[in-house]
Structure formats: structure tokens, C-alpha cells
Design an enzyme around this catalytic site. Structure first.
Site, mmCIF file in Angstrom:
data_model
loop_
_atom_site.group_PDB
_atom_site.id
_atom_site.type_symbol
_atom_site.label_atom_id
_atom_site.label_comp_id
_atom_site.label_asym_id
_atom_site.label_seq_id
_atom_site.Cartn_x
_atom_site.Cartn_y
_atom_site.Cartn_z
ATOM 1 N N CYS A 56 -9.158 -3.289 -10.834
ATOM 2 C CA CYS A 56 -8.716 -2.110 -10.071
ATOM 3 C C CYS A 56 -7.390 -2.352 -9.362
ATOM 4 C CB CYS A 56 -9.798 -1.665 -9.087
ATOM 5 S SG CYS A 56 -10.107 -2.876 -7.801
ATOM 6 N N ASP A 63 -4.299 -8.510 -4.743
ATOM 7 C CA ASP A 63 -4.520 -9.637 -3.842
ATOM 8 C C ASP A 63 -4.710 -10.933 -4.609
ATOM 9 O OD1 ASP A 63 -4.284 -8.711 -1.183
ATOM 10 O OD2 ASP A 63 -6.086 -7.515 -1.490
ATOM 11 N N HIS A 97 0.809 -1.217 0.000
ATOM 12 C CA HIS A 97 0.000 0.000 0.000
ATOM 13 C C HIS A 97 0.842 1.267 0.000
ATOM 14 C CE1 HIS A 97 -3.300 -2.835 0.653
ATOM 15 N NE2 HIS A 97 -3.922 -1.954 -0.107
ATOM 16 N N GLU A 147 -10.922 -10.938 -5.651
ATOM 17 C CA GLU A 147 -9.487 -10.914 -5.316
ATOM 18 C C GLU A 147 -9.047 -12.173 -4.575
ATOM 19 O OE1 GLU A 147 -8.652 -7.303 -3.108
ATOM 20 O OE2 GLU A 147 -10.512 -7.426 -1.989
HETATM 21 C C1 PEP Z 1 -6.338 -5.310 -4.971
HETATM 22 O O1 PEP Z 1 -6.182 -6.192 -4.127
HETATM 23 O O2 PEP Z 1 -5.995 -5.417 -6.152
HETATM 24 C C2 PEP Z 1 -6.948 -4.019 -4.587
HETATM 25 C C3 PEP Z 1 -7.254 -3.116 -5.480
HETATM 26 O O3 PEP Z 1 -7.147 -3.795 -3.255
HETATM 27 P P1 PEP Z 1 -5.978 -3.359 -2.252
HETATM 28 O O4 PEP Z 1 -4.743 -3.093 -3.072
HETATM 29 O O5 PEP Z 1 -6.445 -2.159 -1.523
HETATM 30 O O6 PEP Z 1 -5.833 -4.564 -1.392
HETATM 31 MG MG MG Z 2 -7.180 -6.031 -2.240
#
Ligand code: PEP
Ligand code: MG
Length: 590
Positions: free
Chosen positions: A508, A457, A190, A433
Site C-alpha cells: 500500500c 516507510d 504525506h 513497514e
Molecule cells: C507506508 O509507509 O508505505 C504507508 C502506506 O503508510 P504512510 O505513508 O501513511 O506512512
Molecule cells: Mg507508513
């Protein structure tokens, strides 16, 4: 030159600030004769910095305790003015060729030992003072701080850290951060995601970075190539300047495309939306020509604060972001805390495997008070902002989805009783995911309004590769055949939705923002790419320069292939041929 993983494009050059988790052990080492002058200067700067800190503390103490209390800190200043102490440190630098931090530490220890051995009570009591002030001096030389000193930086600096938490990253004053180097993390950690949305050049996975670099050293972070250069040469500096010029030219070129629709050369319309981590990014998304928001991460409301955000507060923020986007859709994801996103205001038990544990929808379903506050805020905001859609993260199968939907229904019933309006047709989507969700995509599609594939994920759970762990980073392959096939299966599953007319599928995860992979995703049948704002312009240009029929052929070929590298090459060659201008002096990141 040191190699690392590139996590955020761009280059930054500045002095570094090393953030240590624990006070570093100062290694025994010597310096080159040419470095003596610089180390003496570093010592003088640290003396001034320490004196200023002591003055500031004395002033604060005076306000609270009066002059008597402050006199202790004023007397600390005398240690910094002790000529014998100062001369001895300088001699160690000049004659023994010790770096300033090591020299100051050695002389301090000697002082402390000799004061401790004096039988006089007065001198023994002074030992604590000397320890205090010399420790502060040495800390200033090594750059160690118990606090997040980067939030008080006075000049643009490169941050070097073992790891940064997302909450530290959002606190950063963008103007003061020229680059980030971390020992841990990767493209989809993140912190990496935040660095990209803040447009901070960043590299991760550089082993022992906090031991190798010292606060005050000049570093060049090359986020394109995943390189850190210590004490850059004239040649490095000119390369840096040239690259920055090229980047500006490219940006100008891309701005011209921003107003044009996001369609392929043969007319396939793709929805290009933005990933937001903070409400303020909505304006940037709009300026970059986003068709909406495909993922609004709401965890960031819970960082850097002492109390939980109230329903009212969340309502206002959701409404603000949705209103800012006009009538474009805004997908707001419910809380995805846990994993690498923890907050001090909520308790998380220690876990062996946080990414496989108490996270996202699992946390919300066990803490319905927090979940309901968010759902109520979202529903209420949807009354006037009809573009709001809700999305649940980490859904593993239909039971979890049904449970979340039941709580949403409870909130709707409550609001009806209270006479508070909401959009009764509000759409609810599922993040795909977890591999189990792909395998149950057909069933999930029948119950939901849209899918958004969270590849960050999905990759880690499918390939069993921790997205945060730099040691196995090479196994984190977005073009692994298993991933390509899972995306294809999700699209297939989505066809069973909305009474067989199908439901839309977006991506995403960070994979959607990779220019080299966008045509492959489109060819697999993905309708929407939701990406961080800085990547948006380049992805748009790629889409505008390819034929959907070619993308489809590319995807069919990739689905027949058995290894990641070949799929990556196939996809990358395709994009390089379509939009070569995007690859000026740039190496692939993944
Ligand atoms: C993902 O897992 O691709 C996602 C968009 O969620 P995050 O990165 O916040 O876990
Ligand atoms: Mg995720």
C-alpha cells in the site's frame, strides 16, 4: 526553468501565491526596464487590496466596538492616499528600477523615520498607524501572510511554500489550486500523497523556491517532468496544452478498461484497491473500479478541528465508507499520527527524530483512551459493515502486535457487556513497514490475517533515508536490491500464516502505484496493490497487458541483481514494452 522532484503528475499554469513561514527579507535588487510597467501595476493592485482589507477590518471592528473604534482603521486609509508617498514609490520603480515591494518598503521606512524624529506627540503617535498600514501594504506585495491565505484564494493559483502540512493540504479548495511547489518533501511525504489523491500537479524539493518566486508571478508547474517554469513562453504554453490533450485522450482509453477484471493475460487475479486519505474519496475509488479499499488513513479525522473525534462520529464515518464500497473489503488503518502528521489537538513532545519516535501504534499503545475509542467505533461499524478489516501501522514485532490485540480484545469484551454487536470474525492485518517486521514475518503471519507492505516507510527505515528530506532524495530507491529482497521475504513469511495455507500480502506504499513497478511486485508474489485513485486506471492497464509467468521471471532476475538502477531499468523496459501508450512524452518519476 527550475528542476525539482515530481510528486504528482499533471501540469498547472497560473499566477503563484508564495506562503512564507516568516516575513521574508526583501533582497536588494533591480528590475529590467521592461518590467517597470508590470511593477507599477502590481503596486496599484496592492494598494487596492490593502484598502479593501482595511475597510473589512473597520467594518468588523464597527460591529464589535462601534464607530469610534473603527475610525482608527478608517484613518489608516489616508496613508494609502498620501500623494507624496505614492509618487515617491512610483518614482523609485520608474527611475531607480526597484521592484514594487522593495520600493514600498524603502519609502515606508523613510516616512517612519521622519515621523519618529518630529518632537510633536501627535505625529509620534501616528508612527504606529503608518507602520501598521505600510507593513500590510508590503506584505501584500510580497504575498506574506500569517494566515493560510490559500484557503481564501479567489482564482486558481500555484502555491509555493517551504513545506505544507497535511492539515493545510486537506483544507485546500481543489478548484483554486492549479499546482504546488515546495522546498521540502518528496514523493512519499504525506503532502505528496495528498496532492496525488487530489490530482493536483505538484513538485517538491525545489530549493529556495519561496525566495526565487514572488506572489503574482506566472508559473507553469510540470508534475510529469518535475519542472517549474517562471513566466512561460508561447512555446511552453502550447506544450502544456498538447500534454493536457494527450492526457485526456489517455484517460478516455483507460476508462474503457475500468469495467474489465484485473487479471494478467495468463489469468492471475490481482486485487486492485484504493488508498483513501479522506472518506469522500471512497466514491472516486468506486467510480475508478476499485476492488475495495486497501488503506484508509484515519489521521485526517484529527486535523483542522478543536476537539477529538468521538466514538459516534468515527463509527458513522467508518460505516459510511464501508457501506459506500458495497461488499468490497475496506481496510481501515488505526491511527498513524506522529512523524510528519501532527495535530494541534494532541500534544506531541519535541523529538530529534519524529519518524523514529512517538508515532503510530506506539502512540496508540501509550494513549489507550484514544486507541480504544477508535477500535470500539471500528468494531461497532463492523456489525453491519462486515467488509471492514482492521490494520495496525508501524508494528515492529510480535510483542507490539500482541499488545494491540489485547486492547482490541478488551474493546470486544466491553461491547459484549454493553450488548453492542460487532463482527466476531473481523480480520486484523499488520502493516509491514519496519525491517524488523519483515524478519519476523513468519511469526506475525501466524497471528494475523493479512499483511500490507508500507513501502514508504519500509524504504526510509531500511535505507536510513528520511522520506521528507530533499537533500538525500536520490538515495530513496524503491528498487534498491534490499527492498526487493525484503518484499520477497515478506511474501515468504506470509506463507506461514493461516495454518500454513498462507495469508495474503498487499503493498500500500506509493511504490504500488508506480506503473513501472507493478509487474515486479506481482512477480514477487504480491496479491494486492493498494494505490491512490488517480493511478488506478494506468496500473490496471499494465496488469491486463502482462503475463504473470513473465512477471515472475522478471522478479527472479531482479532478485539476482545488485544495484537499484539496473532493477529499475529492467522493470521499466518490461512495462514500456507491454503498454507503450502509457509513456507518451513522460519521464519516469522515481
Ligand atoms: C507506508 O509507509 O508505505 C504507508 C502506506 O503508510 P504512510 O505513508 O501513511 O506512512
Ligand atoms: Mg507508513
Amino acid at each position: 526553468m527550475f528542476h525539482a522532484t515530481s510528486v504528482s503528475e499533471g501540469m498547472g499554469m497560473a499566477r503563484c501565491v508564495v506562503l512564507y513561514r516568516q516575513r521574508p527579507i526583501i533582497a536588494e535588487r533591480t528590475i529590467e526596464p521592461g518590467e517597470v510597467e508590470g511593477e507599477l501595476e502590481r503596486f496599484s493592485r496592492a494598494l487596492i487590496q490593502t484598502a479593501e482589507q482595511l475597510q473589512e477590518i473597520a467594518q468588523r471592528v464597527k460591529e464589535v466596538l462601534g464607530s469610534d473604534g473603527a475610525s482608527i482603521f478608517e484613518s489608516h486609509q489616508f496613508v494609502l492616499e498620501d500623494q507624496v508617498f505614492l509618487d515617491e514609490v512610483s518614482r523609485m520603480i520608474q527611475e531607480n528600477h526597484l521592484p514594487a515591494d522593495l520600493a514600498a518598503q524603502k519609502v515606508s521606512h523613510k516616512y517612519i523615520r521622519s515621523f519618529e524624529s518630529i518632537p510633536d506627540e501627535y505625529f509620534r503617535q501616528r508612527v504606529a498607524d503608518i507602520k501598521d498600514v505600510t507593513t500590510r501594504l508590503v506584505d501584500n506585495l510580497t504575498g506574506w501572510s500569517q494566515h493560510d491565505s490559500f484557503s481564501q484564494l479567489s482564482e486558481p493559483s500555484i502555491l509555493v511554500a517551504t513545506d505544507l502540512t497535511p492539515s493545510q493540504t486537506v483544507q485546500m479548495n481543489r478548484q483554486m489550486i492549479a499546482g504546488i511547489v515546495t522546498e521540502q518533501g518528496g514523493v512519499t511525504s504525506h503532502v505528496g500523497i495528498l496532492a496525488r489523491s487530489l490530482k493536483i500537479p505538484a513538485v517538491a524539493g525545489m530549493q529556495r523556491a519561496t525566495e526565487i518566486f514572488r506572489t503574482g508571478q506566472e508559473l507553469l508547474v510540470d508534475g510529469y517532468r518535475g519542472i517549474v517554469i517562471l513566466s512561460p513562453t508561447q512555446e511552453d504554453t502550447s506544450h502544456y496544452t498538447r500534454q493536457m490533450e494527450q492526457e485526456r485522450e489517455l484517460e478516455h482509453l483507460l476508462e474503457l478498461d475500468a469495467a474489465k477484471p484485473v487479471v494478467t493475460l495468463d489469468g492471475r487475479k490481482i486485487t486492485l484497491t484504493a488508498n483513501l486519505s479522506q472518506p469522500a474519496e471512497a466514491e472516486h475509488a468506486l467510480a475508478a473500479g476499485a476492488n475495495g479499499v486497501g488503506l484508509f488513513r484515519t489521521e485526517f479525522f484529527f486535523f483542522n478541528r478543536g476537539t477529538l473525534p468521538t466514538e459516534e462520529e468515527q463509527y458513522e464515518e467508518y460505516l459510511r465508507v464501508a457501506t459506500c464500497m458495497g461488499d468490497r473489503p475496506v481496510v481501515i488503518r488505526t491511527l498513524d499520527l506522529g512523524g510528519d502528521k501532527k495535530t494541534s489537538i494532541l500534544e506531541f513532545p519535541p523529538e530529534e527524530n519524529p519518524f523514529l519516535g512517538y508515532r503510530a501504534i506506539r502512540y496508540c499503545l501509550q494513549n489507550t483512551g484514544i486507541f480504544k475509542t477508535q477500535l470500539r467505533a471500528l468494531l461497532r461499524a463492523s456489525a453491519s459493515a462486515r467488509n471492514i478489516k482492521i490494520m495496525y501501522p508501524m508494528i515492529s514485532g510480535i510483542e507490539e502486535f500482541a499488545e494491540a490485540q489485547a486492547i482490541l480484545q478488551e474493546c470486544k469484551t466491553e461491547l459484549e457487556k454493553e450488548g453492542k454487536p460487532y463482527n466476531t470474525k473481523i480480520e486484523v492485518g499488520v502493516m509491514i513497514e519496519i525491517p524488523s517486521a519483515v524478519l519476523c514475518a513468519g511469526e506475525l503471519a501466524r497471528k494475523s490475517d493479512f499483511f500490507s507492505i508500507g513501502t514508504n516507510d519500509l524504504i526510509q527505515y531500511t535505507l536510513a533515508v528520511d522520506r521528507m528530506n530533499p537533500i538525500i532524495n536520490y538515495l530513496y530507491q524503491p528498487t534498491h536490491p534490499a527492498i526487493i529482497r525484503l518484499i520477497s521475504s515478506t511474501v515468504e513469511g506470509a506463507r506461514h500464516g493461516n495454518e500454513y495455507g498462507g495469508i495474503p500480502v498487499g503493498v500500500c506504499g506509493e511504490m504500488a502505484g508506480e506503473i513501472e513497478l507493478a509487474p515486479l511486485l506481482i512477480g514477487l508474489g504480491v496479491d494486492e496493490l493498494s494505490i491512490s485513485v488517480p493511478n488506478m486506471m494506468k496500473v490496471r492497464r499494465v496488469i491486463q497487458r502482462v503475463y504473470f509467468s513473465d512477471c515472475h521471471r522478471l522478479a527472479c532476475q531482479a532478485l539476482q541483481m545488485g544495484d537499484s538502477a539496473r532493477i529499475m531499468k529492467l522493470s521499466s523496459d518490461f512495462v514500456r514494452a507491454a503498454a507503450p501508450e502509457l509513456f507518451v512524452d513522460r519521464l519516469s518519476r522515481l
